[in-house]
Design an enzyme around this catalytic site. Structure first.
Site, PDB file in Angstrom:
ATOM      1  N   GLY A 148      -3.566  -4.293  -6.872  1.00  0.00           N
ATOM      2  CA  GLY A 148      -3.873  -2.878  -6.999  1.00  0.00           C
ATOM      3  C   GLY A 148      -3.011  -2.182  -8.043  1.00  0.00           C
ATOM      4  N   ASN A 158      -2.853   6.166   1.500  1.00  0.00           N
ATOM      5  CA  ASN A 158      -2.216   5.058   2.221  1.00  0.00           C
ATOM      6  C   ASN A 158      -1.362   5.515   3.397  1.00  0.00           C
ATOM      7  OD1 ASN A 158      -1.119   5.824  -0.461  1.00  0.00           O
ATOM      8  ND2 ASN A 158       0.716   4.785   0.255  1.00  0.00           N
ATOM      9  N   GLN A 160      -7.065   1.563  -0.415  1.00  0.00           N
ATOM     10  CA  GLN A 160      -6.978   1.753   1.036  1.00  0.00           C
ATOM     11  C   GLN A 160      -8.322   2.065   1.697  1.00  0.00           C
ATOM     12  OE1 GLN A 160      -4.541   1.102   3.044  1.00  0.00           O
ATOM     13  NE2 GLN A 160      -2.777   0.948   1.680  1.00  0.00           N
ATOM     14  N   SER A 167      -7.664  -4.054  -4.021  1.00  0.00           N
ATOM     15  CA  SER A 167      -6.634  -5.067  -3.863  1.00  0.00           C
ATOM     16  C   SER A 167      -6.950  -5.952  -2.663  1.00  0.00           C
ATOM     17  CB  SER A 167      -5.280  -4.367  -3.660  1.00  0.00           C
ATOM     18  OG  SER A 167      -4.280  -5.308  -3.379  1.00  0.00           O
ATOM     19  N   ALA A 168      -6.907  -7.281  -2.870  1.00  0.00           N
ATOM     20  CA  ALA A 168      -7.349  -8.224  -1.838  1.00  0.00           C
ATOM     21  C   ALA A 168      -6.494  -8.211  -0.574  1.00  0.00           C
ATOM     22  CB  ALA A 168      -7.361  -9.637  -2.426  1.00  0.00           C
ATOM     23  N   HIS A 169      -5.168  -7.997  -0.729  1.00  0.00           N
ATOM     24  CA  HIS A 169      -4.319  -8.183   0.454  1.00  0.00           C
ATOM     25  C   HIS A 169      -4.407  -7.050   1.467  1.00  0.00           C
ATOM     26  CE1 HIS A 169      -0.582  -5.673  -0.235  1.00  0.00           C
ATOM     27  NE2 HIS A 169      -1.043  -5.670  -1.475  1.00  0.00           N
ATOM     28  N   CYS A 222      14.531   5.099   3.013  1.00  0.00           N
ATOM     29  CA  CYS A 222      15.968   5.303   3.030  1.00  0.00           C
ATOM     30  C   CYS A 222      16.545   4.760   1.728  1.00  0.00           C
ATOM     31  CB  CYS A 222      16.570   4.567   4.217  1.00  0.00           C
ATOM     32  SG  CYS A 222      18.214   5.139   4.603  1.00  0.00           S
TER      33      CYS A 222
HETATM   34  N1  PLP Z   1      -2.732   1.924  -4.319  1.00  0.00           N
HETATM   35  C1  PLP Z   1      -2.635   2.175  -3.008  1.00  0.00           C
HETATM   36  C2  PLP Z   1      -3.290   3.396  -2.441  1.00  0.00           C
HETATM   37  C3  PLP Z   1      -1.909   1.316  -2.175  1.00  0.00           C
HETATM   38  O1  PLP Z   1      -1.803   1.584  -0.879  1.00  0.00           O
HETATM   39  C4  PLP Z   1      -1.300   0.174  -2.754  1.00  0.00           C
HETATM   40  C5  PLP Z   1      -0.477  -0.738  -1.927  1.00  0.00           C
HETATM   41  O2  PLP Z   1       0.206  -0.323  -1.033  1.00  0.00           O
HETATM   42  C6  PLP Z   1      -1.449  -0.051  -4.123  1.00  0.00           C
HETATM   43  C7  PLP Z   1      -2.171   0.846  -4.871  1.00  0.00           C
HETATM   44  C8  PLP Z   1      -0.835  -1.240  -4.792  1.00  0.00           C
HETATM   45  O3  PLP Z   1      -1.561  -2.415  -4.525  1.00  0.00           O
HETATM   46  P1  PLP Z   1      -0.862  -3.855  -4.698  1.00  0.00           P
HETATM   47  O4  PLP Z   1       0.066  -4.016  -3.541  1.00  0.00           O
HETATM   48  O5  PLP Z   1      -2.017  -4.818  -4.650  1.00  0.00           O
HETATM   49  O6  PLP Z   1      -0.182  -3.855  -6.010  1.00  0.00           O
END
Ligand code: PLP
Length: 385
Positions: free
Chosen positions: A70, A151, A179, A199-201, A325
């Protein structure tokens, strides 16, 4: 008992995804750019994954460019589109105050190179209003980037209305849908966007795999230069096993979406209602609707989010906090701050994000442990329970 309520950070990899990644690693080592049999087998895997990812978001396979996730997709969208429109003389970028760091930090970098940037405010519910965008747009605006779902709080932005406004002023529209994809239906044409990051994960695929969907005809310069991979749009030999896993995750995600969304929303709402009823001094942050079905962000009066996160972890429950933090002080969540919440609430909120493995029994366990954990922390700080 170990409970994972942090699916917005990342998700466990689906066994079907693990299987195709392992098989590809073991058997399909060819370079997809090679013309021989081994290369063509690997290319076939990329093609299948490209079709699956395109189908999940309603695009064409040729419009999908694989990235390392992402963050790279967001960088590609912003830097690539900015460079792509440079010849037109437009030098203004618009985004929002609640974006992910992948967008915010990239905008800052572009700002240092002479791009004028405007960050739209959000209202108390965490939503960007079309009026705010209308006011910010000028004939100089090159690109508007607004995330689909946030997110931290899960709220969904009115992307179709915002994209329409941007287009009326000749600007390109990007959405970070990291998200929202596979949590709610995402269709690039219904949204009316030009660029979309995923984003795949975040949906049971591997880390380090993602994509930028680029609507045919949208001018985006490559940010990774080298060979002619990905139709000249992103150089570098593709991570074939990860991309194959991404494709499988997209396929599974599309199939399960409807039933899973309803199941998670019911579970999340029950959890939220019970927390509010059983623990005094709690409040849900952001609009309850429209919101992705798995996410809840709750503030706890008189408690530091970090302490609550650690105390819950000791009980076997993993949640997260938007406040971080750093050097001994608790940084407030930039999202909650942008919503105008008072400072203490930007530092006393936790995010609970459910997922495929979450069960009612886990929610019950969480609800059983939470009041005691909160009570103990409050007695330490002297706050009321
Ligand atoms: N954009 C959003 C809204 C996300 O929540 C995240 C990951 O937390 C990302 C981008 C980044 O994605 P990646 O972890 O695949 O780099």
């Amino acid at each position: 008992m170990r409970i994972y309520f942090d699916h917005n950070a990342t998700t466990p990899v689906d066994p079907g995804v693990v299987e195709i990644i392992a098989r590809t690693l073991a058997e399909d080592f060819g370079n997809p750019s090679s013309v021989h049999h081994f290369g063509q087998r690997a290319k076939g895997l990329l093609d299948d994954a490209r079709s699956a990812v395109a189908a999940l978001i309603g695009g064409e396979p040729s419009e999908v460019v694989f990235t390392s996730g992402g963050t790279e997709a967001d960088n590609f969208a912003l830097r690539g589109a900015a460079e792509g429109v440079e010849p037109t003389g437009r030098r203004h970028l618009i985004s929002t105050t609640i974006e992910h760091e992948a967008v915010l930090t990239t905008l800052k970098a572009l700002g240092r190179r002479g791009w004028r940037t405007t960050l739209l405010p959000v209202d108390a519910s965490g939503i960007v209003t079309p009026d705010a965008l209308r006011e910010a747009l000028t004939d100089e605006t090159a690109l508007v980037s607004v995330m689909h779902a946030n997110n931290e709080i899960g709220t969904i932005q009115p992307i179709a209305a915002l994209a329409q406004l941007a287009h009326a002023r000749g600007a390109v529209f990007h959405t970070d849908a990291v998200q929202s994809v596979a949590k709610i239906p995402v269709d690039v044409h219904a949204l009316g966007v030009d660029l979309l990051s995923l984003s795949a994960h975040k949906f049971y695929g591997p880390k380090g795999a993602g994509a930028l969907w680029i609507k045919r005809g949208t001018r985006v310069s490559a940010i990774l230069t080298g060979g002619k991979h990905e139709r000249n749009r992103r150089a570098g030999t593709e991570n074939v096993p990860a991309v194959a896993g991404f494709g499988m995750a997209a396929q599974l995600g599309g199939k399960k979406l409807g039933a899973e969304a309803a199941r998670l929303a019911t579970m999340r709402d029950r959890l939220e209602d019970a927390v509010i009823a059983r623990v005094r001094g709690t409040a849900v942050n952001g609009a309850r609707e429209p919101r992705v079905p798995n996410t809840s962000n709750i503030s706890f009066e008189g408690i530091e989010a970090e302490s609550l996160l650690i105390a819950l972890d000791l009980e076997g429950i993993a949640v997260s906090t938007g406040s971080a933090c750093s050097s001994g002080t608790l940084e407030p969540s930039h999202v909650l701050r942008a919503m105008g919440l008072p400072t203490h609430r930007t530092q006393n909120s936790i995010r609970i994000s459910l997922g495929a493995a979450s069960t009612d029994a886990e929610v019950d366990y969480f609800l059983e442990k939470l009041p005691t954990v909160v009570g103990k922390l409050r007695s330490v700080t002297g706050a009321r329970r």
